[in-house]
Design a protein around this motif. Structure first.
Motif, PDB file in Angstrom:
ATOM      1  N   PHE A  17       0.589  -1.092  -0.097  1.00  0.00           N
ATOM      2  CA  PHE A  17      -0.116  -0.017  -0.044  1.00  0.00           C
ATOM      3  C   PHE A  17       1.025   1.319  -0.063  1.00  0.00           C
ATOM      4  O   PHE A  17       0.544   2.149  -0.765  1.00  0.00           O
ATOM      5  N   GLU A  18       1.971   1.107   0.531  1.00  0.00           N
ATOM      6  CA  GLU A  18       3.001   2.264   0.669  1.00  0.00           C
ATOM      7  C   GLU A  18       3.604   2.605  -0.630  1.00  0.00           C
ATOM      8  O   GLU A  18       3.887   3.816  -0.924  1.00  0.00           O
ATOM      9  N   LEU A  19       3.481   1.642  -1.509  1.00  0.00           N
ATOM     10  CA  LEU A  19       4.086   1.713  -2.850  1.00  0.00           C
ATOM     11  C   LEU A  19       3.195   2.430  -3.872  1.00  0.00           C
ATOM     12  O   LEU A  19       3.550   3.181  -4.942  1.00  0.00           O
ATOM     13  N   CYS A  20       1.691   2.704  -3.444  1.00  0.00           N
ATOM     14  CA  CYS A  20       0.677   3.017  -4.396  1.00  0.00           C
ATOM     15  C   CYS A  20       0.629   4.678  -4.196  1.00  0.00           C
ATOM     16  O   CYS A  20       0.513   5.146  -3.253  1.00  0.00           O
ATOM     17  N   ASN A  21       0.965   5.396  -5.375  1.00  0.00           N
ATOM     18  CA  ASN A  21       0.734   6.718  -5.331  1.00  0.00           C
ATOM     19  C   ASN A  21      -0.725   7.139  -5.744  1.00  0.00           C
ATOM     20  O   ASN A  21      -1.558   6.107  -5.924  1.00  0.00           O
ATOM     21  N   GLU A  22      -0.938   8.405  -5.800  1.00  0.00           N
ATOM     22  CA  GLU A  22      -2.307   8.828  -6.178  1.00  0.00           C
ATOM     23  C   GLU A  22      -2.738   8.319  -7.618  1.00  0.00           C
ATOM     24  O   GLU A  22      -3.895   7.785  -7.693  1.00  0.00           O
ATOM     25  N   SER A  23      -1.852   8.276  -8.467  1.00  0.00           N
ATOM     26  CA  SER A  23      -2.366   7.695  -9.901  1.00  0.00           C
ATOM     27  C   SER A  23      -2.592   6.323  -9.825  1.00  0.00           C
ATOM     28  O   SER A  23      -3.561   5.824 -10.270  1.00  0.00           O
ATOM     29  N   MET A  24      -1.972   5.779  -9.243  1.00  0.00           N
ATOM     30  CA  MET A  24      -2.247   4.203  -9.133  1.00  0.00           C
ATOM     31  C   MET A  24      -3.470   3.842  -8.090  1.00  0.00           C
ATOM     32  O   MET A  24      -4.122   2.870  -8.893  1.00  0.00           O
ATOM     33  N   ALA A  25      -3.642   4.608  -7.174  1.00  0.00           N
ATOM     34  CA  ALA A  25      -4.740   4.197  -6.308  1.00  0.00           C
ATOM     35  C   ALA A  25      -6.225   4.514  -7.089  1.00  0.00           C
ATOM     36  O   ALA A  25      -7.064   3.897  -6.997  1.00  0.00           O
ATOM     37  N   LYS A  26      -6.002   5.654  -7.801  1.00  0.00           N
ATOM     38  CA  LYS A  26      -7.229   6.009  -8.643  1.00  0.00           C
ATOM     39  C   LYS A  26      -7.705   5.110  -9.885  1.00  0.00           C
ATOM     40  O   LYS A  26      -8.629   4.688  -9.963  1.00  0.00           O
ATOM     41  N   ASN A  27      -6.261   4.729 -10.593  1.00  0.00           N
ATOM     42  CA  ASN A  27      -6.554   3.736 -11.705  1.00  0.00           C
ATOM     43  C   ASN A  27      -6.967   2.360 -11.214  1.00  0.00           C
ATOM     44  O   ASN A  27      -7.877   1.638 -11.962  1.00  0.00           O
ATOM     45  N   CYS A 101       2.306  -1.591  -8.980  1.00  0.00           N
ATOM     46  CA  CYS A 101       2.853  -0.309  -8.275  1.00  0.00           C
ATOM     47  C   CYS A 101       4.440  -0.672  -8.232  1.00  0.00           C
ATOM     48  O   CYS A 101       4.705  -1.888  -8.133  1.00  0.00           O
ATOM     49  N   TRP A 102       5.185   0.382  -8.159  1.00  0.00           N
ATOM     50  CA  TRP A 102       6.515   0.146  -7.633  1.00  0.00           C
ATOM     51  C   TRP A 102       7.118   1.284  -7.208  1.00  0.00           C
ATOM     52  O   TRP A 102       6.481   2.189  -7.112  1.00  0.00           O
ATOM     53  N   SER A 103       8.491   0.988  -6.629  1.00  0.00           N
ATOM     54  CA  SER A 103       9.185   2.143  -5.833  1.00  0.00           C
ATOM     55  C   SER A 103       9.751   2.914  -7.061  1.00  0.00           C
ATOM     56  O   SER A 103      10.174   2.451  -8.008  1.00  0.00           O
ATOM     57  N   LYS A 104       9.784   4.407  -6.917  1.00  0.00           N
ATOM     58  CA  LYS A 104       9.983   5.084  -7.909  1.00  0.00           C
ATOM     59  C   LYS A 104      11.545   5.118  -8.305  1.00  0.00           C
ATOM     60  O   LYS A 104      11.721   5.282  -9.574  1.00  0.00           O
ATOM     61  N   PRO A 105      12.491   4.907  -7.460  1.00  0.00           N
ATOM     62  CA  PRO A 105      13.724   4.916  -7.811  1.00  0.00           C
ATOM     63  C   PRO A 105      14.016   3.802  -8.952  1.00  0.00           C
ATOM     64  O   PRO A 105      14.988   3.664  -9.407  1.00  0.00           O
ATOM     65  N   TYR A 106      13.358   2.608  -8.753  1.00  0.00           N
ATOM     66  CA  TYR A 106      13.418   1.218  -9.728  1.00  0.00           C
ATOM     67  C   TYR A 106      13.224   1.627 -11.074  1.00  0.00           C
ATOM     68  O   TYR A 106      13.570   0.847 -11.909  1.00  0.00           O
ATOM     69  N   GLY A 107      11.995   2.036 -11.038  1.00  0.00           N
ATOM     70  CA  GLY A 107      11.471   2.437 -12.541  1.00  0.00           C
ATOM     71  C   GLY A 107      11.125   1.180 -13.257  1.00  0.00           C
ATOM     72  O   GLY A 107      10.563   0.366 -12.688  1.00  0.00           O
ATOM     73  N   ARG A 108      11.369   1.173 -14.696  1.00  0.00           N
ATOM     74  CA  ARG A 108      11.231   0.233 -15.539  1.00  0.00           C
ATOM     75  C   ARG A 108      11.703  -1.147 -15.399  1.00  0.00           C
ATOM     76  O   ARG A 108      11.176  -2.149 -15.692  1.00  0.00           O
ATOM     77  N   GLU A 109      12.792  -1.059 -14.905  1.00  0.00           N
ATOM     78  CA  GLU A 109      13.467  -2.276 -14.207  1.00  0.00           C
ATOM     79  C   GLU A 109      12.760  -3.386 -13.505  1.00  0.00           C
ATOM     80  O   GLU A 109      12.521  -4.420 -13.832  1.00  0.00           O
ATOM     81  N   VAL A 110      11.849  -2.772 -12.309  1.00  0.00           N
ATOM     82  CA  VAL A 110      10.975  -3.444 -11.741  1.00  0.00           C
ATOM     83  C   VAL A 110       9.758  -3.765 -12.487  1.00  0.00           C
ATOM     84  O   VAL A 110       9.184  -5.082 -12.707  1.00  0.00           O
ATOM     85  N   VAL A 111       9.207  -3.213 -13.517  1.00  0.00           N
ATOM     86  CA  VAL A 111       8.073  -3.299 -14.255  1.00  0.00           C
ATOM     87  C   VAL A 111       8.429  -4.680 -15.262  1.00  0.00           C
ATOM     88  O   VAL A 111       7.675  -5.431 -15.255  1.00  0.00           O
ATOM     89  N   ASP A 112       9.422  -4.540 -15.879  1.00  0.00           N
ATOM     90  CA  ASP A 112       9.890  -5.478 -16.843  1.00  0.00           C
ATOM     91  C   ASP A 112      10.019  -6.713 -15.998  1.00  0.00           C
ATOM     92  O   ASP A 112       9.856  -7.866 -16.655  1.00  0.00           O
ATOM     93  N   SER A 113      10.572  -6.590 -15.040  1.00  0.00           N
ATOM     94  CA  SER A 113      11.023  -7.864 -14.167  1.00  0.00           C
ATOM     95  C   SER A 113       9.716  -8.631 -13.745  1.00  0.00           C
ATOM     96  O   SER A 113       9.449  -9.755 -14.126  1.00  0.00           O
ATOM     97  N   LEU A 114       8.605  -7.849 -13.268  1.00  0.00           N
ATOM     98  CA  LEU A 114       7.367  -8.388 -12.851  1.00  0.00           C
ATOM     99  C   LEU A 114       6.599  -8.819 -14.128  1.00  0.00           C
ATOM    100  O   LEU A 114       6.039 -10.035 -14.065  1.00  0.00           O
ATOM    101  N   LEU A 115       6.782  -8.270 -15.311  1.00  0.00           N
ATOM    102  CA  LEU A 115       5.976  -8.718 -16.446  1.00  0.00           C
ATOM    103  C   LEU A 115       6.652 -10.044 -17.044  1.00  0.00           C
ATOM    104  O   LEU A 115       6.087 -10.977 -17.461  1.00  0.00           O
ATOM    105  N   LYS A 116       7.780 -10.017 -16.937  1.00  0.00           N
ATOM    106  CA  LYS A 116       8.561 -11.263 -17.278  1.00  0.00           C
ATOM    107  C   LYS A 116       8.226 -12.537 -16.822  1.00  0.00           C
ATOM    108  O   LYS A 116       8.166 -13.380 -17.049  1.00  0.00           O
ATOM    109  N   SER A 117       8.314 -12.073 -15.284  1.00  0.00           N
ATOM    110  CA  SER A 117       7.887 -13.193 -14.453  1.00  0.00           C
ATOM    111  C   SER A 117       6.561 -13.932 -14.650  1.00  0.00           C
ATOM    112  O   SER A 117       6.439 -15.047 -14.706  1.00  0.00           O
TER     113      SER A 117
END
Length: 1287
Positions: A17-27, A101-117
């Motif tokens: 829940f702490e990783l969710c910003n306003e945009s993620m929470a709304k969408n 959702c993801w932590s801001k400092p990691y960016g696309r690296e986290v998103v691609d890792s999750l999608l590949k998994s």
């Protein structure tokens, strides 16, 4: 730096829940932590990404439908196709994100890792998408548009509205995130790349064919039908697959049931039936694959990264499915639906081996030499005419740096290479560990003949299963012809068709058709689960469903075995189309002891078996509603599945595990393997139980049979009927007479042979013939008195191994009862004898019961229950023992109990011969006429009508013979080490038949003095650690600790903190579950004994030892109850002898519980406010204490972190343990404050209470208790509702 990925748990919700910003929470409509908890519970797959510090930096939750509340989950395909024109998205190849959702400092690296998994988790997944509904929030992470670069935007086609103002679809394709390998045929130049890849797994091919065997296969044998495929990534060969069309179909037809696959041929006529003698040798001839698959288990066929060229993708046409594939084969048309499942599901196998007439064998027990094998009958083999329709996968290997799940890509290409063949077959040794490629194959059921068992596994993959065009839709009227064709050979065909017809007009039934390539290959009929509350209260499930009416029951489920790899997806899509969140399949035994044929179900192997509660608590509250809830549910085996379980892979373990002996240890071992913590994703498909009487369950038994056998452990008839053992276990009714350790098989009485990979001996101990190993015992006795050893040394040429003497015959009116099955048969035979010659049974020719065991007294109670008068029963008490060195303690270990039982015998008029010991018996024909016993002064001959003998208790004669003659070490028991291994690494032993090796110095820690269920569970956990590919059998255990502690009792209140905190390392496992024994004695008197595990100490001696706690006694109206508290005031044991039946299931739960949980029991007893413990423990307010879920409440309280203000404090348990007095660590100043009878220190208790009050401990406990009562309010309506906001 990113770390590993893992599945999300409920404990991660606050961090996510702490990783969710306003945009993620709304969408994604996330408002609070509870929304994430619900999401984790209901989504198909939830994954968290950790960094190198194991902190959560990313989260992904996927479901099988988009986040559109206005669109029903079953209608999303039509909506997406019409709205966004993405017709390539189907239910099988698409997932939708409900949170990313993801932590801001990691960016696309986290998103691609999750999608590949996510893509790697499901080989059939091609698209991952989510809906953005908030135009004001166009990016999930403002300012980081690159993070969503893997997604492409698809705008909705809406007239009159700009694309930016309507919800948009964001789509990530596999080709962009996780591209497939490129697959091509191998060339000679690939030899140097492919040979090292294969050598990483097995060097046997190089040793046999040289270093250039790949090149030679391609260049020197162009006429060969072998095909070599290579998987490439960036023009580098990373995998290889060798295929062949040379298959010995005749050998496969002899060893496996190929009827569901049309014999792996293009049929050109009707199958032909041949009869072959079972003694004929049948070996599999697989050419090159045979050579590979015969090597060691860790060097067999390996999977390979699968390849796909995105530029050369081919559009698959609809493949016409043969009629034979669509039909359920004729061999499945039998009375039992379990035999139907035998063919359609590899995990559901049943074999009954009737090698001998049970009743005659129990009483005549004629010796059958293992060398004298009776003529073996011929068995039936079905030959299928036609051209071959399968190719063989011989070798599959991949580079160690690439994920083995890429093998699916190469398998797809393999079917393109052989367009005229629909099946790919793969043969492996049974001990081959599972690998990801097998997820796309169906395990073929081996043929089990009376005397033929195979030790290999055959897998088959159909082209339509590999091509992911599968679907589910509601059944329609026009489906009837195709469904009738599928059910052509099903026994209950007409009933299923009637239910299907009813589903079209009824709101109570829902029918769905399972499709492949748009053709029906299965059908499932659903209804609401009857009495879902009653079901959930008797099984290990949540007390209530997530919402009313969301529990569904499968009435019938039929699926072609060729599509079995998609079975879990079919179940998931059934949930998506229906109104149910949770699907169950109950199956009940009928009166014949077989599973009911009302439900036809071939998807059970992909579901999860549900464990029943071990001790169902009776209704002591007096509320009639609870009686209605409990009594409305019958005992049945229950399977279940819900959405998040359908995403887990179902891995098959094919190790041939043979368990000899249906003892409590053996049953606990099998239950833990099949229904333990790994059962959600792990299935043991090759477990065989060899038992003389099969599984110890009866549907009908003579009155007195249950009374005859004392109750111990949890394996009652009710509990066994609630376990799906018949679905997973091949139960062979037979007796093991030989073990061949070199060839790894056991021989059964009658000549049958069963191969094994791992042999588990849990034979237990039984009452034996009086002359059991008489010569050996006599020789041992002489040796103990100093007689020199006359045996010939093994290095002497004249040495010959000792031979076990033949088993003595047992007269037909002498009964040895070791189980309820034997009690049922023996009592029936006794009644037949009485009915045939009632005049021979009299006060001068009695039924004699001999022995000094609890079974002796319970047998007399059973005889009285049968209607035999007391003056027709004689009891010969063999106490005290002849050996003066043996401890003289009666079988009750309680003088009060002994006096009352003996007085009851005298009052009834049963004639008792005291202090008499067996000498011999006199026979006339096949019966004994008198029993000779020796009293302290003279010899007595007692006329005998029948004899129940309870003398020597030892391992079964045939088991002892097999163990001794095969070279296993036997020293008063089968010798094992700390991991239950014998001197053979593939033979294990556990239970009362084993003895620890003398070098371990564990004479006081024998298995016979421990809870048998504990021992079986410990052995099963060892197997799980060795065979579970995910090594997740016990996530909380410390793998570095080689000797973990086991406890099978679900309700334990941490009874001895000294055991868990300050235990010394010991070379053998320690078991802490209590031993519980219940019996009925003449009177009737009802006996129950509860004790801690360990060596039996005479009660009078134990009471004189220091720090023994308290002994509390009540004796109201002749109902004796002794309760024992240990030095920490926890209940350590209880002994009951009453005229009324004590509640076994309640008293089984009180061990280890602190007396304060019972409203300060000790203080009330000291104040004379408790005069009857029977009534005290049956008070309605205590009902929650006896529920098995109450142990979870205590665990949650102990794990509660109290370090909010002072982080170093730790959990509640760690805080309390600081105040527990440990005698070995106490200083002299503290020790003087301890009373002599217990370890409770007043000073320490006062200090602990002050600290507890400062922490607000009462508030912590009250909050947890309120949550528990609210969660379990269905079973606890008598308690007041506590509002948590007032705590």
């Amino acid at each position: 730096m990113l770390g590993r990925l893992r599945l999300a748990t409920l404990q991660d919700a606050s961090d996510i829940f702490e990783l969710c910003n306003e945009s993620m929470a709304k969408n994604f409509r996330i408002r609070q932590v509870f929304d994430i908890i619900v999401l984790i519970e209901t989504c198909t797959l939830s994954i968290v990404q950790l960094n190198d510090n194991n902190a959560i930096v990313g989260f992904l939750a996927a479901k099988d439908h988009p986040l559109l509340p206005s669109v029903h989950p079953s209608a999303w395909e039509h909506y997406i196709w019409t709205k966004y024109k993405t017709i390539e998205m189907t239910a099988r190849n698409s997932h939708f994100l409900h949170l990313l959702c993801w932590s801001k400092p990691y960016g696309r690296e986290v998103v691609d890792s999750l999608l590949k998994s996510l893509f790697m988790h499901d080989s059939y997944l091609m698209n991952v998408a989510f809906i953005k509904c908030m135009p004001k929030y166009p990016m999930l992470m403002p300012g980081q548009s690159r993070c969503e670069a893997s997604f492409r935007r698809v705008s909705a086609a809406e007239r009159g509205l700009p694309p930016d103002l309507v919800p948009s679809l964001w789509l990530a394709e596999r080709s962009e995130v996780c591209p497939r390998l490129r697959v091509r045929r191998a060339v000679e130049e690939d030899n140097d790349d492919l040979v090292p890849i294969i050598d990483q797994h097995s060097k046997r091919l190089r040793e046999m064919y040289g270093e250039f065997y790949i090149s030679e296969l391609i260049s020197r044998h162009p006429e060969s039908e072998r095909v070599l495929l290579v998987g490439e990534r960036q023009e580098l060969a990373v995998g290889v697959m060798i295929l062949n069309t040379m298959i010995n179909f005749e050998s496969l037809e002899e060893s496996f049931d190929l009827s569901p696959f049309a014999g792996l041929r293009h049929l050109e006529g009707n199958p032909v039936v041949q009869y072959v003698n079972s003694s004929a040798e049948m070996t599999l001839n697989w050419g090159l694959s045979g050579e590979v698959t015969q090597c060691e288990s860790d060097e067999v066929i390996f999977e390979l990264p699968m390849v796909d060229n995105d530029d050369d993708l081919v559009d698959y046409d609809i493949v016409n499915i043969t009629n034979e594939l669509m039909r359920i084969p004729r061999p499945l048309s039998v009375e039992l639906n379990i035999v139907f499942e035998l063919k359609s599901d590899k995990t559901l196998q049943v074999t009954t081996l009737a090698t001998q007439d049970l009743e005659n064998n129990i009483h005549k027990s004629k010796q059958v030499s293992p060398d004298k094998v009776r003529p073996r009958p011929a068995f039936e083999i079905v030959r299928y005419p036609g051209t071959p329709n399968a190719f063989l996968l011989e070798v599959f290997a991949m580079h160690q740096d690439y994920d083995e799940r890429y093998g699916y890509d190469i398998l797809q290409t393999a079917f393109e290479v052989f367009p005229d063949r629909d099946y790919c077959v793969l043969c492996l040794p049974s001990n081959q560990p599972a690998f990801p490629l097998l997820e796309h194959f169906t395990l073929v059921t081996p043929k089990h003949y009376r005397e033929k068992y195979t030790n290999q596994s055959l897998y088959v993959a159909h082209v339509n299963s590999v091509r992911e065009s599968v679907a589910v839709r509601p059944a329609e009227a026009f489906d009837f012809p195709s469904i009738a064709h599928i059910l052509e050979h099903v026994h209950d065909k007409q009933n299923i068709l009637r239910l299907l017809e009813k589903s079209l007009v009824s709101d109570e039934l829902d029918a769905y058709v399972l499709l492949s390539q748009r053709q029906a290959l299965g059908v499932v009929i659903l209804e609401s689960l009857d009495n879902c509350v009653g079901v959930r209260t008797q099984y290990d499930l949540e007390p209530e469903p997530r919402s009313a009416g969301t529990d569904g029951a499968i009435i019938a489920g039929v699926l072609s075995p060729a599509l079995e790899p998609h079975a879990r997806w079919y179940l998931r899509d059934l949930i998506r189309h229906s109104k149910f969140y949770h699907l169950f399949w109950p199956s009940q035994l009928n009166k014949t002891g077989k599973y009911s044929s009302r439900n036809i179900m071939s998807l059970a192997g992909r579901m999860v078996p549900i464990v029943p509660y071990r001790h169902p608590v009776p209704n002591i509250t007096g509320i009639k509603y609870l009686d209605k809830v409990r009594n409305s549910t019958k005992n049945c085996a229950l399977f279940g599945i819900e959405t998040h379980l359908t995403a887990l892979p179902k891995v098959d373990v094919n190790h041939g595990i043979v368990v000899v002996g249906a003892s409590r240890t053996g049953l606990a071992f099998i239950e833990t393997l099949l229904m333990g913590p790994a059962s959600r994703y792990l299935t043991f498909t090759n477990i065989t139980l060899v038992s003389e009487h099969g599984l110890p369950m009866l549907c009908e038994c003579i009155p007195g049979a249950e009374t005859c056998v004392p109750r111990s452990g949890r394996y009652t008839d009710r509990y066994l009927k609630s376990l799906p053992l018949y679905y997973y276990v091949d139960c062979i009714t037979g007796v093991m007479v030989e073990i061949d350790r070199q060839k790894k098989f056991i021989r059964l009485q009658g000549g049958a042979v069963k191969f094994y990979d791992e042999l588990v001996l849990t034979c237990g101990q039984q009452f034996q013939h009086p002359d059991y190993l008489a010569e050996s015992f006599a020789h041992s006795k002489k040796m103990s008195k100093g007689k020199p050893c006359e045996r010939i040394l093994m290095d002497n040429p004249k040495y010959r191994p000792d031979k076990v003497p033949p088993r003595p015959d047992l007269p037909e009116n002498v009964f040895l009862i070791n189980s309820m099955h034997e009690a049922n048969i023996c009592l029936r035979m006794l009644m037949s004898m009485i009915n045939a010659g009632r005049e021979h049974l009299s006060a001068k020719n009695r039924v004699i019961v001999y022995g000094d065991h609890l079974e002796s007294y319970s047998t007399m109670a059973a005889l009285l229950e049968l209607g035999i008068t007391p003056n027709e029963i004689a009891f010969v008490e063999s106490f005290p023992p002849v050996d003066r060195n043996v401890m003289r303690v009666n079988c009750f270990n309680d003088e009060v109990i002994d006096e009352r039982v003996q007085a009851s015998l005298d009052n009834l008029g049963i004639y008792v011969y005291r202090e008499c010991h067996f000498v011999s018996w006199q026979t006339q024909g096949t019966r004994i006429t008198s029993l000779d016993v020796m009293s302290p002064l003279h010899r007595i001959s007692i006329p005998c009508f029948a004899l129940f003998y309870y003398g020597l208790k030892a391992i079964n004669y045939y088991a002892f013979k097999a163990i001794s003659e095969c070279g296993l070490v036997y020293d008063g028991g089968l010798v094992v080490d700390t991991k239950f291994k014998t001197n053979d690494a593939h033979v294990y032993g556990a239970g009362t038949c084993v003895q620890y090796s003398r070098r371990l110095r564990a004479d006081r820690q024998l298995h016979r003095e421990r809870c048998s269920e504990d021992v079986g569970e410990a052995l099963a956990n060892i197997f799980l650690r060795q065979m579970d590919p995910f090594v997740m059998a016990d996530p909380e255990s410390d793998l570095s600790d080689p000797m973990p502690r086991y406890r099978s009792s679900l309700l334990n209140c941490f009874p001895h903190p000294s055991i868990t905190l300050f235990r010394r390392w010991e070379p053998v496992m320690e078991f802490v579950s209590p031993l519980l024994l219940a019996a009925t004695f003449p009177g009737p008197l009802y006996y129950l004994h509860l004790k801690s595990p360990g060596v039996v100490i005479p009660m009078e001696v134990g009471l004189t030892l220091p720090h023994q706690g308290h002994s509390l006694n009540t004796d109201k109206d002749g109902n004796y109850f002794q309760l024992r508290l240990d030095e920490f005031h926890c209940i350590d044991g209880a002994t009951c002898l009453a005229k009324k039946v004590p509640c076994y299931d309640i008293l089984a739960q009180i061990h280890g519980m602190h007396e304060s949980l019972f409203n300060n029991l000790l203080a009330r007893y000291m104040m004379n406010k408790i005069d009857d413990f029977y009534e005290f423990f049956m008070q309605p307010w205590m009902s929650a204490l006896y529920q098995e879920t109450f142990g979870n409440l205590l665990g949650h309280i102990c794990q509660q972190n109290v370090g909010t203000d002072a982080p170093n404090l730790g959990t509640v348990r760690s805080v309390i343990e600081r105040f527990i007095p440990i005698s070995t660590a106490m200083n002299e100043g503290l020790r003087k404050h301890l009373p002599s009878e217990c370890g409770q220190s007043t000073i320490m208790r006062n200090d602990a209470r002050a600290f507890w009050n400062a922490l607000g401990g009462d508030r912590i406990v009250t909050a947890h208790l309120a949550h528990y009562l609210d969660r379990n309010r269905v079973l606890n309506p008598q308690y007041a509702t506590i509002k948590t906001d007032l705590i």
